[in-house]
Scaffold this motif. Structure first.
Motif, PDB file in Angstrom:
ATOM      1  N   ARG A  57     -10.553 -10.012  -3.561  1.00  0.00           N
ATOM      2  CA  ARG A  57      -9.229 -10.233  -2.987  1.00  0.00           C
ATOM      3  C   ARG A  57      -8.521 -11.398  -3.677  1.00  0.00           C
ATOM      4  NH1 ARG A  57      -5.923  -6.985   0.002  1.00  0.00           N
ATOM      5  NH2 ARG A  57      -4.881  -8.083   1.701  1.00  0.00           N
ATOM      6  N   TRP A  76       0.835  -1.192   0.000  1.00  0.00           N
ATOM      7  CA  TRP A  76       0.000   0.000   0.000  1.00  0.00           C
ATOM      8  C   TRP A  76       0.877   1.252   0.000  1.00  0.00           C
ATOM      9  CZ3 TRP A  76      -5.470   0.085   0.391  1.00  0.00           C
ATOM     10  CH2 TRP A  76      -6.069  -1.185   0.533  1.00  0.00           C
ATOM     11  N   ASN A 118       0.307  -3.022  -5.616  1.00  0.00           N
ATOM     12  CA  ASN A 118       0.365  -4.190  -6.500  1.00  0.00           C
ATOM     13  C   ASN A 118      -0.956  -4.956  -6.518  1.00  0.00           C
ATOM     14  OD1 ASN A 118       0.564  -5.102  -3.887  1.00  0.00           O
ATOM     15  ND2 ASN A 118       2.063  -6.712  -4.360  1.00  0.00           N
ATOM     16  N   HIS A 119      -2.030  -4.265  -6.128  1.00  0.00           N
ATOM     17  CA  HIS A 119      -3.371  -4.878  -6.132  1.00  0.00           C
ATOM     18  C   HIS A 119      -4.404  -3.752  -6.183  1.00  0.00           C
ATOM     19  CE1 HIS A 119      -4.227  -3.857  -1.807  1.00  0.00           C
ATOM     20  NE2 HIS A 119      -2.906  -3.754  -1.831  1.00  0.00           N
ATOM     21  N   THR A 120      -5.617  -4.094  -6.567  1.00  0.00           N
ATOM     22  CA  THR A 120      -6.708  -3.118  -6.613  1.00  0.00           C
ATOM     23  C   THR A 120      -7.683  -3.437  -5.488  1.00  0.00           C
ATOM     24  OG1 THR A 120      -6.494  -2.970  -9.014  1.00  0.00           O
ATOM     25  CG2 THR A 120      -8.536  -2.118  -8.039  1.00  0.00           C
ATOM     26  N   PRO A 121      -7.744  -2.597  -4.451  1.00  0.00           N
ATOM     27  CA  PRO A 121      -8.558  -2.917  -3.274  1.00  0.00           C
ATOM     28  C   PRO A 121     -10.018  -3.172  -3.584  1.00  0.00           C
ATOM     29  CG  PRO A 121      -7.078  -1.079  -2.812  1.00  0.00           C
ATOM     30  CD  PRO A 121      -6.980  -1.348  -4.275  1.00  0.00           C
ATOM     31  N   ALA A 122     -10.576  -2.510  -4.625  1.00  0.00           N
ATOM     32  CA  ALA A 122     -12.005  -2.666  -4.930  1.00  0.00           C
ATOM     33  C   ALA A 122     -12.319  -3.999  -5.598  1.00  0.00           C
ATOM     34  CB  ALA A 122     -12.472  -1.517  -5.819  1.00  0.00           C
ATOM     35  N   ASP A 123     -11.314  -4.637  -6.158  1.00  0.00           N
ATOM     36  CA  ASP A 123     -11.525  -5.924  -6.823  1.00  0.00           C
ATOM     37  C   ASP A 123     -11.588  -7.043  -5.787  1.00  0.00           C
ATOM     38  OD1 ASP A 123     -11.472  -4.596  -9.196  1.00  0.00           O
ATOM     39  OD2 ASP A 123      -9.416  -5.222  -9.740  1.00  0.00           O
ATOM     40  N   GLN A 129      -3.762   3.515  -0.895  1.00  0.00           N
ATOM     41  CA  GLN A 129      -3.916   3.068  -2.273  1.00  0.00           C
ATOM     42  C   GLN A 129      -3.147   1.766  -2.468  1.00  0.00           C
ATOM     43  OE1 GLN A 129      -2.404   6.463  -4.551  1.00  0.00           O
ATOM     44  NE2 GLN A 129      -4.501   6.944  -5.179  1.00  0.00           N
ATOM     45  N   GLY A 130      -3.743   0.832  -3.185  1.00  0.00           N
ATOM     46  CA  GLY A 130      -3.052  -0.410  -3.478  1.00  0.00           C
ATOM     47  C   GLY A 130      -1.924  -0.183  -4.472  1.00  0.00           C
TER      48      GLY A 130
END
Length: 397
Positions: A167, A148, A160-165, A157-158
């Motif tokens: 897990r 983050w 290496n990942h998108t938090p809304a997607d 903010q993510g």
């Protein structure tokens, strides 16, 4: 790698005397060895490194580094402050290296704060640089973390990942690595031209190390504990192959090197049941010939050997000659022997056999030449650590 090729590669270790987080850090011990000694030993065990240099402003560090086989470069005080960059120390060392090694083409930079480095790790990093045609390489540790950052308003903010997607599983994240902080390799000309450790195409060399760099007393304690648990002292496991005999000194190896004498002159010593059980398991495995070889003339040697069901030769002044005679009878060679000693009278044997080891509280001259420094003192778990490592390696063959 040939001897001539080896002479094109030098290792530089920066080890200044000052340290705010851990006073005297580079001389602090983990697993029986100072941090600077561990770094020097790792470099000397790398097959591709020709010479090892320690750049320091501290006389005690210089003495310690020389003991373990390093050449010393006097580091100016201006380049040994808290604010001086590592690059400035390496660049200062480079002309000294070129005088000693006219064909110098590659440099290895080791950090004393990473005590888990082995010679094999260094060779692997150099090979990665060569095989990939890179200008530099560094040791890294695979990182499967969800990372983050914060935006301008301090909201998460993510990275290496998108938090809304939905897990993801950790193993499905994009491959990521973090610097281990242990090893940096560079082409000498590229480094000199840029003045930076990352001086062109960069090769990553994953290593299997605990992700710790020593910056605090707690870090030091954690690393000391891990080294004891892992039995890691810098010996390449491949060197355990081909061993067919384990020969041990008695005092300071089977015992804690102390003796109690009563009013009649009777002597008693202390040994470890942990060590005894480990040696018993080795004996039962039937893979190694075992022998206690001692200068001590006290009958306690024979009694302990009888208890362990291990042959003993004691009252021996010429250990190497006696060892050769025993090997001839057993049909073995020196190269098939692991010898465990702790004091200067063991030196000729340790330098003659295939692999040498010593407890973590051995004499400094022995610590300097031993291939394998066991992570416990004599009479207090050193032989058990040896036995566990040898038995584990046998099970992996």
């Amino acid at each position: 790698m040939s001897h001539s090729e080896c002479q094109t590669t030098a290792c530089v270790i920066l080890a200044r005397g000052g340290s705010k987080g851990v006073p005297g850090k580079n001389l602090r011990h983990v697993g029986g060895l100072s941090l600077v000694a561990r770094a020097v030993r790792a470099a000397r065990m790398a097959r591709q490194v020709g010479r090892v240099y320690v750049s320091t402003d501290d006389a005690a560090i210089a003495t310690e580094a020389r003991l373990y086989g390093a050449r010393i470069i006097d580091r100016p005080a201006a380049l040994a402050s808290d604010t001086a960059s590592s690059e400035s120390g390496w660049l200062h060392a480079l002309p000294h290296l070129r005088l000693d090694m006219p064909d110098l083409s590659r440099l290895v930079f080791l950090q004393c704060t990473s005590p888990f480095t082995t010679g094999a790790d260094i060779d692997h990093c150099l090979k990665s640089m060569q095989d990939k045609g890179a200008d530099c390489a560094l040791s890294v540790i695979a990182d499967h973390s969800f990372l983050w950052s914060q935006d301008a308003d301090a909201w998460g903010q993510g990275v290496n990942h998108t938090p809304a997607d939905p897990r993801q599983r950790r193993q499905d994240l994009p491959p990521a690595f973090r610097e281990s902080g242990a090893i940096y390799c560079v082409k000498a000309d590229a480094f000199e031209a840029s003045g930076q450790r990352f001086c062109g195409k960069v090769a990553l060399c994953p290593v299997d190390h605990p992700p710790i760099e020593i910056d605090s007393e707690r870090d030091l304690q954690i690393c000391a504990f891990l080294l004891q648990q892992m039995g890691r002292a810098g010996v390449d496991p491949a060197r355990l192959r081909g061993l067919r005999a384990v020969v041990m000194d008695f005092d300071g190896v089977h015992t804690d090197n102390r003796v109690q004498v009563d009013e009649t002159g009777q002597e008693t010593v202390r040994s470890s049941r942990y060590d005894g059980l480990g040696l018993s398991m080795m004996r039962d495995a039937g893979h190694w010939r075992m022998l206690i070889l001692s200068k001590e003339r006290n009958s306690v040697v024979a009694r302990r050997a009888e208890k362990l069901t291990i042959p003993a030769l004691h009252g021996i002044d010429d250990k190497l000659g006696t060892l050769d005679a025993w090997l001839s009878v057993e049909g073995l060679t020196r190269q098939e022997v692991l010898y465990v000693g702790n004091d200067v009278n063991d030196k000729p044997v340790m330098q003659a056999v295939g692999l040498s080891a010593c407890p973590s509280d051995s004499h400094a001259e022995i610590m300097a030449i031993a291939d394998w420094i066991l992570p416990f003192p004599g009479g207090a778990g050193a032989l058990r650590a040896m036995a566990d490592a040898l038995l584990a390696h046998m099970g992996q063959q």
